[in-house]
Design a protein around this motif. Structure first.
Motif, mmCIF file in Angstrom:
data_model
loop_
_atom_site.group_PDB
_atom_site.id
_atom_site.type_symbol
_atom_site.label_atom_id
_atom_site.label_comp_id
_atom_site.label_asym_id
_atom_site.label_seq_id
_atom_site.Cartn_x
_atom_site.Cartn_y
_atom_site.Cartn_z
ATOM 1 N N LYS A 92 0.835 -1.207 0.000
ATOM 2 C CA LYS A 92 0.000 0.000 0.000
ATOM 3 C C LYS A 92 0.863 1.248 0.000
ATOM 4 C CE LYS A 92 -3.956 -1.947 2.381
ATOM 5 N NZ LYS A 92 -4.722 -1.921 3.635
ATOM 6 N N GLU A 93 1.923 1.227 0.786
ATOM 7 C CA GLU A 93 2.828 2.369 0.808
ATOM 8 C C GLU A 93 3.520 2.541 -0.537
ATOM 9 O OE1 GLU A 93 5.409 1.864 4.135
ATOM 10 O OE2 GLU A 93 3.802 2.217 5.596
ATOM 11 N N TRP A 94 3.841 1.469 -1.213
ATOM 12 C CA TRP A 94 4.455 1.545 -2.537
ATOM 13 C C TRP A 94 3.472 2.137 -3.529
ATOM 14 C CZ3 TRP A 94 3.298 -1.235 -7.112
ATOM 15 C CH2 TRP A 94 4.209 -1.022 -8.152
ATOM 16 N N GLU A 95 2.189 1.755 -3.439
ATOM 17 C CA GLU A 95 1.178 2.311 -4.338
ATOM 18 C C GLU A 95 1.053 3.822 -4.160
ATOM 19 O OE1 GLU A 95 -2.307 0.016 -3.394
ATOM 20 O OE2 GLU A 95 -2.084 -1.171 -5.225
ATOM 21 N N ARG A 96 1.248 4.299 -2.926
ATOM 22 C CA ARG A 96 1.165 5.740 -2.658
ATOM 23 C C ARG A 96 2.523 6.429 -2.857
ATOM 24 N NH1 ARG A 96 -1.052 5.939 3.165
ATOM 25 N NH2 ARG A 96 -0.123 3.888 3.236
ATOM 26 N N ASN A 97 3.464 5.701 -3.470
ATOM 27 C CA ASN A 97 4.816 6.198 -3.755
ATOM 28 C C ASN A 97 5.585 6.576 -2.494
ATOM 29 O OD1 ASN A 97 4.630 5.831 -6.518
ATOM 30 N ND2 ASN A 97 3.604 7.807 -6.784
ATOM 31 N N LEU A 98 5.316 5.887 -1.387
ATOM 32 C CA LEU A 98 6.080 6.111 -0.167
ATOM 33 C C LEU A 98 7.247 5.137 -0.045
ATOM 34 C CD1 LEU A 98 3.136 6.676 2.322
ATOM 35 C CD2 LEU A 98 4.578 8.403 1.238
ATOM 36 N N GLU A 99 7.207 4.069 -0.796
ATOM 37 C CA GLU A 99 8.284 3.078 -0.808
ATOM 38 C C GLU A 99 8.874 3.006 -2.203
ATOM 39 O OE1 GLU A 99 9.638 1.333 1.612
ATOM 40 O OE2 GLU A 99 8.248 1.947 3.181
ATOM 41 N N ARG A 100 10.137 2.651 -2.263
ATOM 42 C CA ARG A 100 10.832 2.625 -3.545
ATOM 43 C C ARG A 100 10.552 1.335 -4.330
ATOM 44 N NH1 ARG A 100 17.268 3.734 -4.364
ATOM 45 N NH2 ARG A 100 17.224 3.732 -6.612
ATOM 46 N N TYR A 101 10.451 0.213 -3.626
ATOM 47 C CA TYR A 101 10.267 -1.075 -4.296
ATOM 48 C C TYR A 101 8.970 -1.728 -3.804
ATOM 49 C CZ TYR A 101 15.219 -0.431 -5.221
ATOM 50 O OH TYR A 101 16.425 0.077 -5.613
#
Length: 119
Positions: A92-101
């Motif tokens: 979920k954090e990746w979808e919100r561009n909070l995580e790199r991978y």
């Protein structure tokens, strides 16, 4: 060979055979108890592994649906004691561009689920 000697030999042979029979029975009983113990331990380890997988992928405490299918305002975790779903939260954090991978490293998952004093 006299009658008394034959009788004594027969009694000793019968007692030895009974002794061997009961000794074998006790040994088999001990092996059975040990095997039941090992099977129970294997079941507990397997159950602990399944619980860890549930914690990792986010299907904890019996929640079977995805968070998108839950009613508005409800949490994907059924209770406050449920641990966060590490992979699901990271995605979920990746979808919100909070995580790199979009993937999570094994050490990060382990560190998120197991407290430092338990490692």
């Amino acid at each position: 060979m006299g009658l008394g000697c034959r009788f004594r030999r027969a009694v000793v042979t019968a007692i030895m055979n009974l002794f061997l029979f009961f000794w074998s029975l006790i040994t088999l009983w001990g092996i059975l108890i040990y095997l039941r113990y090992r099977w129970r331990k294997m079941e507990e380890e397997e159950q602990a592994m399944y619980e860890m997988v549930k914690k990792i992928i986010g299907r904890s405490c019996g929640s079977t649906g995805s968070p998108a299918l839950l009613p508005a305002g409800s949490s994907p975790h059924c209770c406050s004691s449920c641990p966060p779903a590490v992979v699901q939260d990271h995605y979920k954090e990746w979808e919100r561009n909070l995580e790199r991978y979009p993937y999570v490293g094994i050490f990060h998952v382990r560190d998120s689920l197991i407290p430092p004093q338990s490692r």
